[in-house]
Design an enzyme around this catalytic site. Sequence first.
Site, PDB file in Angstrom:
ATOM      1  N   SER A 382       0.841  -1.204   0.000  1.00  0.00           N
ATOM      2  CA  SER A 382       0.000   0.000   0.000  1.00  0.00           C
ATOM      3  C   SER A 382       0.872   1.248   0.000  1.00  0.00           C
ATOM      4  O   SER A 382       2.021   1.230   0.458  1.00  0.00           O
ATOM      5  CB  SER A 382      -0.919   0.023   1.225  1.00  0.00           C
ATOM      6  OG  SER A 382      -0.282   0.646   2.330  1.00  0.00           O
ATOM      7  N   ASP A 383       0.348   2.341  -0.498  1.00  0.00           N
ATOM      8  CA  ASP A 383       1.003   3.631  -0.344  1.00  0.00           C
ATOM      9  C   ASP A 383       0.888   4.048   1.126  1.00  0.00           C
ATOM     10  O   ASP A 383       0.178   3.417   1.922  1.00  0.00           O
ATOM     11  CB  ASP A 383       0.375   4.668  -1.276  1.00  0.00           C
ATOM     12  CG  ASP A 383       1.387   5.697  -1.751  1.00  0.00           C
ATOM     13  OD1 ASP A 383       2.334   5.986  -1.002  1.00  0.00           O
ATOM     14  OD2 ASP A 383       1.231   6.230  -2.858  1.00  0.00           O
ATOM     15  N   THR A 384       1.554   5.130   1.497  1.00  0.00           N
ATOM     16  CA  THR A 384       1.618   5.530   2.904  1.00  0.00           C
ATOM     17  C   THR A 384       0.279   6.053   3.413  1.00  0.00           C
ATOM     18  O   THR A 384      -0.206   7.085   2.954  1.00  0.00           O
ATOM     19  CB  THR A 384       2.691   6.617   3.095  1.00  0.00           C
ATOM     20  OG1 THR A 384       3.953   6.094   2.692  1.00  0.00           O
ATOM     21  CG2 THR A 384       2.773   7.062   4.548  1.00  0.00           C
TER      22      THR A 384
END
Length: 678
Positions: A382-384
């Site tokens: 996942s992205d942050t």
Amino acid sequence: MINSCGQSKTETESGAATGAERTSQPSLGYRSAKLVEADGLQFKDLNRNGRLDQYEDWRLTPAERSQDLLNRMTLEEKAGLLLIADMRMNNEAFMLEASGETNPVTSAFNEQDVVLDKNQFTGEPLPFPVMNTVGTTKGILQHKMRRFIWRTTTAPADTMARWANKVQALAESDSLGIPVLFASNPRNHITAGSLGATGSTSIGFSKWPSEIGLAAMADSAMIHRFGDMARQEWLAVGIRKGYMYMADLATEPRWQRIEGTFGEDPQLAAQSIAAITLGFQGPTLNHGSVAMTTKHFPGGGSANKGFDPHYAYGRFAVFPGGQFEENLLPFKAAIKAGTSSIMPYYSLPKDTKYEEVAYAYNKGILRDLLRGELGFKGIINSDTGPIESMPWGVEKLDIEQRYVKALEAGSNLFAGNADPAQLLKTLKAHPEVMKYVDESVTLLLVELFQLGLFENPYVDEQKAAEVVGRQEFVAAGKEAQRKSVVLLRNNKNTLPLAKGTRVYFEEYAKTYNKMAPGPGKVYPQNYEGLTFVTTPEEAEVILLWLKPAIRPLFPADDSPLRVNLSSCAVDVTYVNALTSRKPTIMVINYANPFVIDEVYNQKTNNRFLGVLATFGVEPEALLDIVTGKSNPTGKMPFTTPVSQQAVENNKEDLPGYKEGEAYALFKFGEGLSYKQLQ
């Protein structure tokens, strides 16, 4: 060969295979672990039980070793493995801090946690405090994390290597001896800086054009060469994972992340992403690889009006031109090249067949499309912050429900939170998702085994400074810079400039929203073949290097994004007055497809002897082109619009060459060379 420092040179540089293909004794790096012998060979006793277990046996495949290790892990160890967040070196400033570092960064541990009650990017309140960054000892021994984002750009290479080894030694001392995997954003590119901590030049590392500049070279072999050289620098300091590269298409000129893409054309982007992935990873992931994280699936370039989905108002990915499938082409190329991980973006798809939830929660996008149709078998990272900070489309779900939905959708690794408490709470309350947890842990362990980190996670601290910034790498970076420069106009073949020409060379780069009046930086020093002067009056030719600055990604608001020069930190009144004084060569540094009609139009274009485009180069590279020391060969990686109105009317997912005849000032693929130098 057995040692306690780093891999043998032969194995590292040859990229020797791991797992079932390995039959000869590998180099073992260890600190506190003991060795065990079997069949005349040596192995690390990582769990200190005095015998050889399957996960310690380098003769077995990564899949076999991962299954054995999975069965030995506690719930806490599994949860920790599913998280990736920042870890800082001693004296390293927190990401996005304006003040920066006040003392030199050292190789000592930084035991400070950073806990935020506001979104680190947008400043908006969070549902609960989030540990963005974890102290070293706590992160490894208490939270059982093994993946960390390493953002330091100001530490020398040998200091980085020492720190990496200390962290690995700490991990080795833990119960199962699982090594650490350090990930980093790009470190080798000369950028305009609008992205802050998501990509910048590290001191000592070889300097190459920005990603969009690599695309402008139109040279896949050179991009592969870059990847291979940067890989060696990263490997030397202990970074084994890249949070890169962006396979997004540069189809919406207002999106602030275009500089990190490989252009607007799906085929060019696909060729570039394949070449760079193979350069960093090699044909298969091995202990000489830096593993890649291709992003942002299924393509973040079609951002609604350019707004980025870090913000709620930018959450929609739109496809008014019907180009969703074209956005997938660079990802298909990355998958074919073997990319280790893929990162979905924060966006949610608007008006498609898919559920309108952020991609990290989107089963149709991740399990059906990415895994099912495209055949991706690696890690989905996942992205942050999609759980706590950017939960677009699932805002009404509580944190446990979000974790459950994301795991069911196919997310394997959650970025941005270093505290596993909420995840552990979820797993205990929802045992039905443990099959997805085990699926994820297995993938994450396989990567660690493929990279050879269980055999030797340590680096040679003495050699780090010799490899990082090696002269061969620096020279190649300079060559790439020259190859990325695009000659767009050459009136009456004035360029290259005649030897001895008196030149007023001004680099005009102002800070967005903090524009200092007057000229930029004036270069007084001489360059072979030219005479630099300090005023336009003394000059025969003005060389004006404009570096427009689009509104930074952080912080931002929902006011319209614009790419015309006066909206991008350029005083067009000053520029027009300057260019009226003497014949001018205008150079634009295109971090975005800027609109230049306020200074270059039908009334003014006769002032300009030439127009060039740069995409992140040092002054020497530009001057080598202007003087004819090098022949320009670069090609435009995107279309530049003729006006801001054309930008307003564009379709976000259409490349400029599909926007119609009236759209372009400079066309995709355009670029001249000097006839007399050919």
